[in-house]
Every structure is written in structure tokens, then in C-alpha cells.
Design a protein around this motif. Structure first.
Motif, mmCIF file in Angstrom:
data_model
loop_
_atom_site.group_PDB
_atom_site.id
_atom_site.type_symbol
_atom_site.label_atom_id
_atom_site.label_comp_id
_atom_site.label_asym_id
_atom_site.label_seq_id
_atom_site.Cartn_x
_atom_site.Cartn_y
_atom_site.Cartn_z
ATOM 1 N N SER A 298 -45.080 40.646 -52.878
ATOM 2 C CA SER A 298 -45.964 40.716 -54.238
ATOM 3 C C SER A 298 -45.195 41.239 -55.120
ATOM 4 O O SER A 298 -45.766 40.901 -56.532
ATOM 5 N N TYR A 299 -44.163 42.022 -55.052
ATOM 6 C CA TYR A 299 -43.160 42.453 -55.854
ATOM 7 C C TYR A 299 -42.705 41.281 -56.867
ATOM 8 O O TYR A 299 -42.489 41.181 -57.814
ATOM 9 N N LEU A 300 -42.187 40.412 -55.986
ATOM 10 C CA LEU A 300 -41.630 39.109 -56.627
ATOM 11 C C LEU A 300 -42.540 38.218 -57.444
ATOM 12 O O LEU A 300 -42.015 37.682 -58.412
ATOM 13 N N ALA A 301 -43.877 38.233 -56.902
ATOM 14 C CA ALA A 301 -44.681 37.459 -57.653
ATOM 15 C C ALA A 301 -44.835 38.122 -59.004
ATOM 16 O O ALA A 301 -44.985 37.398 -60.056
ATOM 17 N N VAL A 302 -45.007 39.403 -58.928
ATOM 18 C CA VAL A 302 -45.027 40.270 -60.300
ATOM 19 C C VAL A 302 -43.680 39.902 -61.289
ATOM 20 O O VAL A 302 -44.013 39.541 -62.406
ATOM 21 N N GLY B 158 -35.902 26.413 -54.676
ATOM 22 C CA GLY B 158 -36.544 25.355 -55.818
ATOM 23 C C GLY B 158 -36.173 25.630 -57.334
ATOM 24 O O GLY B 158 -36.321 25.061 -58.267
ATOM 25 N N TRP B 159 -35.087 26.505 -57.429
ATOM 26 C CA TRP B 159 -34.648 26.948 -59.004
ATOM 27 C C TRP B 159 -34.132 25.462 -59.337
ATOM 28 O O TRP B 159 -33.322 25.074 -58.668
ATOM 29 N N ASN B 160 -34.546 24.990 -60.429
ATOM 30 C CA ASN B 160 -33.769 23.894 -61.266
ATOM 31 C C ASN B 160 -34.127 22.480 -60.577
ATOM 32 O O ASN B 160 -33.652 21.382 -60.642
ATOM 33 N N ARG B 161 -35.066 22.720 -59.516
ATOM 34 C CA ARG B 161 -35.297 21.365 -58.689
ATOM 35 C C ARG B 161 -36.958 21.126 -58.742
ATOM 36 O O ARG B 161 -37.363 19.872 -58.451
ATOM 37 N N VAL B 162 -37.758 22.184 -59.018
ATOM 38 C CA VAL B 162 -39.145 22.165 -59.387
ATOM 39 C C VAL B 162 -39.251 22.789 -60.692
ATOM 40 O O VAL B 162 -38.696 23.475 -61.153
ATOM 41 N N GLY B 163 -40.359 22.332 -61.208
ATOM 42 C CA GLY B 163 -40.945 23.223 -62.469
ATOM 43 C C GLY B 163 -41.178 24.558 -62.298
ATOM 44 O O GLY B 163 -41.305 24.892 -61.294
ATOM 45 N N ARG B 164 -41.150 25.439 -63.374
ATOM 46 C CA ARG B 164 -41.324 26.799 -63.671
ATOM 47 C C ARG B 164 -42.813 27.151 -62.917
ATOM 48 O O ARG B 164 -42.968 27.960 -61.848
ATOM 49 N N GLY B 165 -43.594 26.225 -63.165
ATOM 50 C CA GLY B 165 -45.082 26.759 -62.777
ATOM 51 C C GLY B 165 -45.294 26.377 -61.222
ATOM 52 O O GLY B 165 -45.932 27.143 -60.660
ATOM 53 N N LEU B 166 -44.668 25.325 -60.894
ATOM 54 C CA LEU B 166 -44.634 25.106 -59.373
ATOM 55 C C LEU B 166 -43.879 26.023 -58.596
ATOM 56 O O LEU B 166 -44.450 26.521 -57.500
ATOM 57 N N PHE C 178 -43.435 29.150 -59.537
ATOM 58 C CA PHE C 178 -44.292 30.531 -59.387
ATOM 59 C C PHE C 178 -45.646 30.194 -58.418
ATOM 60 O O PHE C 178 -45.899 31.213 -57.600
ATOM 61 N N PHE C 179 -46.114 29.097 -58.342
ATOM 62 C CA PHE C 179 -47.285 28.917 -57.546
ATOM 63 C C PHE C 179 -46.810 28.904 -55.895
ATOM 64 O O PHE C 179 -47.532 29.481 -55.241
ATOM 65 N N ALA C 180 -45.357 28.427 -55.771
ATOM 66 C CA ALA C 180 -44.887 28.708 -54.482
ATOM 67 C C ALA C 180 -44.765 30.479 -54.041
ATOM 68 O O ALA C 180 -45.011 30.691 -53.010
ATOM 69 N N THR C 181 -44.331 31.109 -55.169
ATOM 70 C CA THR C 181 -44.282 32.564 -54.877
ATOM 71 C C THR C 181 -45.381 33.122 -54.595
ATOM 72 O O THR C 181 -45.689 34.085 -53.719
ATOM 73 N N LEU C 182 -46.420 32.630 -55.342
ATOM 74 C CA LEU C 182 -47.789 33.503 -55.208
ATOM 75 C C LEU C 182 -48.347 32.835 -53.799
ATOM 76 O O LEU C 182 -48.857 33.719 -53.170
ATOM 77 N N MET C 183 -48.134 31.660 -53.311
ATOM 78 C CA MET C 183 -48.425 31.290 -52.096
ATOM 79 C C MET C 183 -47.854 32.007 -50.880
ATOM 80 O O MET C 183 -48.455 32.537 -49.908
#
Length: 482
Positions: A33-37, A119-127, A129-134
Motif C-alpha cells: 500500500s505504501y508503494l501504491a501511495v 515493468g519500468w520502461n516496458r509498459v506505460g506509466r498507467g499500466l 501503476f495499475f499493477a502496483t494497485l493490484m
């Protein structure tokens, strides 16, 4: 082994393995959760400090998550190897609950963890962040199912008992049993607070090392102290509600925790004492008159049942839970105190230049996890002698093993756990000691190739050699060259 029978050794083995296991998922829950924040703040503000902290704590999360998975596998096997009676009697209820945890939580975490880590520089920022949230949501879903299963064992309902076998009748009642909401909230908040104090202690270490001007260190410490100030008092309120629920459904546990043997009104709150199970008294008791009834029943004249109301074979061990509960509460009060002092220092503009306070926070680094362990000891020992409260005795749930078998397996567990997790914890501490500035920037394609140095994205590459080690290596190379 040490005069213990196979049943006692089985309990010790389960307690030993679950004590190692629980600290890693608890840290993972809070850290995810801290990473997602952190990533959310970076996407919103574009401040480099949040990305830097995310990269730093991501490596620690990866190692913690891995150790949680390894230790968790052992836990699931023990239900079949050492507690066959529990599996046979309650498998129709506990089996599906644990399966739901795997299907809805573990698969979710595992599915997105790779994107989160690499995933850094391999997927978009939004995706990303979505992975982190999941992953963060997955840890909370896992908490949901594990606590539901454990809570059902404390306050069982929604079942029928046929020939010693529990059969599900109403899954809503099973999942949302009476103690479940309180245990879920108490555990989730404990995970957040534990993580906050580990983050705060890491920052305090670097503040004491003279890094008080670095934005990453200051941000870590600030966020941790906000969490301590705002959430630690909430945990005290949730704990009080949990206590009221326990008084209603497990009064024997409350009597053991409080060290009360006689039923009475206006009972004192015992601060210290030594409960004696044989003499049925609490020796050297030091208490505050009537405060026990006020806290437990919210009434100065509230009636509290004493342990003598239960047969000796139905009483939990008061000496253990009396002190484990006080360790938990004492550490909780220290964490609340740290939050209040941090708030005062922030108001005075001295949050980052108070070495005494930084040492205090550093000492409190493991306090959240220690309080969590003390709380689980209180909960599980206080449930005894029942594995399913009031319905299935722990002695009837154990597998039919001999003392020799249990002694050997326990010895192997102790040696293996100390070696494996000792190395893992040491590595985590080394990562924390490096601090966020030691983690390299996110590499870009232009930074790759010959002539460019970049930090690998593997978590085990996080603890780079010390600068002093590099200098010593250079000296040795020069000396050998001459």
C-alpha cells in the motif's frame, strides 16, 4: 525432547513456523500500500523523490514477498501433516476459504508482481501503476480470507456438526462470523503501523548518519510519522472494540488476559502480576481499582467473569496471555507516544534535527511486528484448549505422531529457518542501511550498452558494495599491481 510429548511439540512447531511467517505478509501488506501511495504521488506531482522512494522500497518488498511465500507454503503443509484431525473435521470449511485466498489474492499478486518489478520502461506509466494497485489490493484480499478462516475458528457459525465433521450451511455466516470484522481491521491496521515504523526507523538511521538534507530521507520520515500520529490511536479504538467482542464470545480468554479468577463487579485493572494456574490466583498483583470494569464493560460496576467459572481443563494459560497482551499494549502506547512527539516536533519545525527522537524511533523500528506477534500469541493461546472454539479440542485435532518424529522435524525447522530467514533478514537490513540514494536511476535505452553503468532491476542486486569496500578493493589492486 525436553520432557515434552508429541502434542506439545506439534503446537510448538506450528507456533514457531507461523511466527516466522506472519511478519513477512504483515510487512508486505503495509509496504504494498505504501508503494501504491508513492507511485500515485509521483504520477500526480512528478516529483522525483517519490519515484526514488518507490524504487528503493520496491526491492525490499520483492525480497519480503518471496520470504512470505516460502514460509507460507510450510504452513499449508502442516495442516495435513501435524493437524490431520483439524483437516478431517473442518476441512470442508477451512479448505474452501484458503482456496479462495489462493484464487482471488495470490494469483492476483503473482500475476502483476512481474510488471511491478520489471515493468519500468516496458509498459506505460498507467499500466505500471495499475499493477502496483493490484498487488496492494491482492495483499488485502489475502488478509480478508485468512482472517475469515481464523476468525471462524474463534467464533464458529454457519455450519452443522455431523459425526464430528463440520459441514457448511451458510457461507455468509461462515465468512462474516462475529469476530471477523474486528480481527480484519485490527490486523490490517497493525500491518500498516508495522510498516510505518520500519520505514520511520530506516529514515531515522540515515538522519542520525547526517543525511538530514536529503529529500528522500526527509520524506520517508515525514510520511512514517504522519502514519504513527493518525493511525496508531485508531488502532487503540479498534482494539477496544475487538476486546468488547471477545468479552461477548470468548469470556474465558478475557478472564485469562486480565488475570481475574473470581467473578465480580467493579474489578480492578491489573497492571502487573504473575498468574498462578495451579493456585488459581494472580500473585504480586498491582492494579487500578474499578478500571478493569470500565475498560472491559464500559461501566464502573460492570460484571467480569473470573476463570474459576470454567473447569480447569477448559482454561487458557493465563500467565502467557496476561503478559503477551501487556507487551502488545505497552508497545502500542510507545508507538502512539512517538506519533504525538513527532507531531509536536513537526509543529516546532524540529522533526529532522532531533537526534534523541530519531534514536527513539530507531529503537521502535521492530515494535509494530513485535506487537503483532504478541497479539497473535494472545489470540491463539487464549483460544486454548480449543482449536475450533467450544467444539473441537486442540488435542483431538493433532496427528498421531511420535515424540521422535516431532522432535526431528522441529529441529530441522529451527535450523533451516534460522539459516534461510536469517540470511534474508540480514539482506533486508543491508538494503535499508543503503538508503534510497544508493538505488540507481531508472535506466533508459540510451543509458544501456558499453560505457554506461546502470543498476540491475533484480531485487538481489539492491545491496551494492559499500564505498569503503570499493576503496579497499582499489587499494588491494594497486598494491598487487606494484
Amino acid at each position: 525432547m525436553f520432557g515434552l510429548d508429541a502434542f506439545e511439540l506439534a503446537r510448538i512447531q506450528f507456533a514457531f513456523t507461523i511466527s516466522f511467517h506472519i511478519i513477512f505478509p504483515a510487512f508486505s501488506i503495509g509496504l504494498a500500500s505504501y508503494l501504491a501511495v508513492l507511485e500515485g504521488l509521483w504520477l500526480r506531482t512528478h516529483k522525483e523523490v517519490y519515484r526514488q522512494l518507490y524504487r528503493f522500497w520496491l526491492q525490499i518488498f520483492a525480497v519480503t514477498f518471496a520470504m512470505g511465500v516460502v514460509s507460507g507454503v510450510v504452513m499449508s503443509y502442516q495442516f495435513g501433516t501435524n493437524w490431520a484431525g483439524l483437516s478431517e473435521s473442518a476441512g470442508a470449511i477451512m479448505g474452501p476459504l484458503l482456496t479462495y485466498e489462493v484464487l482471488t489474492a495470490f494469483f492476483l499478486e503473482a500475476g502483476f508482481l512481474g510488471i511491478m518489478l520489471f515493468g519500468w520502461n516496458r509498459v506505460g506509466r498507467g499500466l505500471h501503476f495499475f499493477a502496483t494497485l493490484m498487488v496492494a489490493i491482492g495483499t488485502l484480499i489475502s488478509t480478508f480470507w485468512i482472517l475469515s478462516s481464523n476468525s471462524w475458528m474463534h467464533t464458529p457459525q454457519g455450519h452443522e456438526l455431523v459425526d464430528g465433521v463440520f459441514r457448511p450451511v451458510d457461507w455468509l455466516q461462515i465468512v462474516f462470523n462475529p469476530s471477523f470484522p474486528f480481527r480484519l481491521a485490527h490486523m490490517a491496521i497493525a500491518a500498516f503501523i508495522s510498516t510505518a515504523f520500519i520505514v520511520g526507523a530506516t529514515a531515522a538511521w540515515h538522519l542520525l548518519k547526517g543525511r538530514s538534507e536529503e529529500p528522500g530521507i526527509r520524506m520517508m520520515f515525514s510520511m512514517a510519522m504522519w502514519m504513527a500520529l493518525l493511525v496508531a490511536p485508531v488502532q487503540a479504538v479498534v482494539g477496544d472494540l475487538h476486546g468488547l467482542n471477545t468479552l461477548e464470545h470468548q469470556p474465558a480468554k478475557i478472564a485469562a488476559i486480565e488475570g481475574h479468577w473470581e467473578t465480580g463487579r467493579g474489578v480492578p485493572l491489573l497492571l502487573f502480576g504473575l498468574p498462578d494456574m495451579e493456585a488459581e490466583t494472580t500473585r504480586y498483583a498491582v492494579g487500578v481499582p474499578r478500571l478493569g470494569s470500565l475498560i472491559l464493560a464500559h461501566d464502573w460496576e460492570g460484571e467480569i467473569r473470573g476463570l474459576k467459572e470454567w473447569a480447569k481443563e477448559d482454561r487458557p494459560n493465563s500467565l502467557i496471555v496476561f503478559w503477551s497482551f501487556r507487551v502488545m499494549v505497552g508497545l502500542g502506547l510507545l508507538m502512539i507516544l512517538a506519533g504525538l512527539i513527532g507531531g509536536y516536533l513537526r509543529w516546532r519545525g524540529r522533526l529532522y534535527d532531533s537526534p534523541v527522537f530519531h534514536r527513539f524511533v530507531l529503537l521502535l523500528g521492530p515494535s509494530g511486528l513485535l506487537a503483532l506477534l504478541a497479539g497473535w500469541i494472545t489470540t491463539e493461546v487464549g483460544r486454548q484448549p480449543w482449536v475450533v472454539y467450544g467444539l473441537l479440542r486442540t488435542s483431538d485435532a493433532v496427528s498421531d505422531h511420535g515424540v521422535g518424529q516431532m522432535s526431528v522435524s522441529l529441529g530441522i525447522f529451527v535450523v533451516a529457518y534460522i539459516m534461510v530467514f536469517g540470511v534474508g533478514i540480514t539482506y533486508l537490513l543491508r538494503l535499508m542501511r543503503k538508503g534510497p540514494q544508493e538505488i540507481g536511476e531508472i535506466p533508459t535505452p540510451e543509458d544501456s550498452g558499453p560505457g554506461h553503468t546502470r543498476h540491475p532491476m533484480r531485487p538481489l542486486s539492491g545491496a551494492e558494495p559499500d564505498i569503503e569496500d570499493d576503496e579497499r578493493q582499489d587499494v588491494r589492486s594497486d598494491r598487487d599491481g606494484h
